[in-house]
Design a protein around this motif. Sequence first.
Motif: not given
Length: 380
Positions: A104-108, A189-201, A312-322
């Motif tokens: 929430v803080l990352t989003e706000q 962008r909307k597809q990216h927000e619901t994407e559950t995959r993350f970069p390996a790093i 969360t900042e490096d994966n802001r579009e999926r912050a809750a999942l990250a």
Amino acid sequence: MFLLGVESGGFQMSLLEIAGDFGLSGIENGTLVAAQYSAIIMMPFLFGIVAERVGKIRILHIFCLVFSAGCTVVIFTHSYLVLVFGIFIIGSGYSVCESLVSAVLTEQYQDRAGRYLNLVQGAFSLGAVIGPHMIAWAKVMGAGWNILFLICGAGFFAVWIGMFFVKEKNDKGEDAKRKDSKDAAYIRRKQHETETRFPAIFFLLVVSFFLYGGMEVGVSYYIDSYMQLELKGASLSAWAVSLFWLSMVPARLASGALYRYRKLLLPVCFILSAPVFLGIAFTENPQIGLILFAFLGLLLGTLWPNLMGMATEDNRERAALAAGIMSTGCGLGAVLFPLLFGSLTESVGLRKGFLLLAVCSVIGGILCIRYESLKRRRNQ
């Protein structure tokens, strides 16, 4: 977050008393700690996905009530199995609330999120300072350890009521205006927000958080036992727990101001923890142990908010999942290490556990350095 800190610090100081009331062995006591943290393995990940779809504030609201319900179960139980179940419910509320606060803080606040993450973690640490003294005061006044869960349960019930008046920032206005749009960039962008995959790093951060979870729980939940059983400093044990958490408050406030330097701060604090762990493992003096635990709090205090903020900042579009995945990694470490320390208590003693934590701190620092190196190369 303050109330979560009160529960965490108070629970740490209650372990020996709970073990006495229920007649628990060292392994059973470790299992009791693991019950709270085992919920962290699955709950933040599962409800991180749900929160991305139905709203972070809504899920946060629900799990404030879950935490309060778990406290109610623990207060009234006389059965060890029901106690474990109640602690598991508390862990479920604890883990989801903690991870979603970060999301929430990352989003706000977006680019300022790191500063606020350190601020709320400072509040957590302050609560963890108060918790042990609350238990010590309760003993003097003739109250039992369950007063802790009465206060935390009532507090979270009040938070649950207060959150009826909290609204979540969202993009529904934009979605309503553009729901029929064929704008390719918007759709991507909307597809990216619901994407559950993350970069390996990303999973280098998860492993670092796993190590941190083991380090924090390995220290905080066994400071009291270590001071009493190994250093023969029972009169200083409450102060050791309190100073460990109290030193995290200025550390987290300072690391919030220095958040831009987190690429350096994380590996340095990880690696500098190793000689402190070694000092704890080899000292025989409870006063020196007290100082080392306080210094360790300064170093470890920087790790949680900066690791979570980076994820969360490096994966802001999926912050809750990250945040959920990071909390799951942290929870797994927090489950395994109490079981290990409980076994060590009955076999070779707790000192060997602190040698293990010294190795973990060095590995965590190396992983943070590697993450930044690979991220820089990936961005290029």
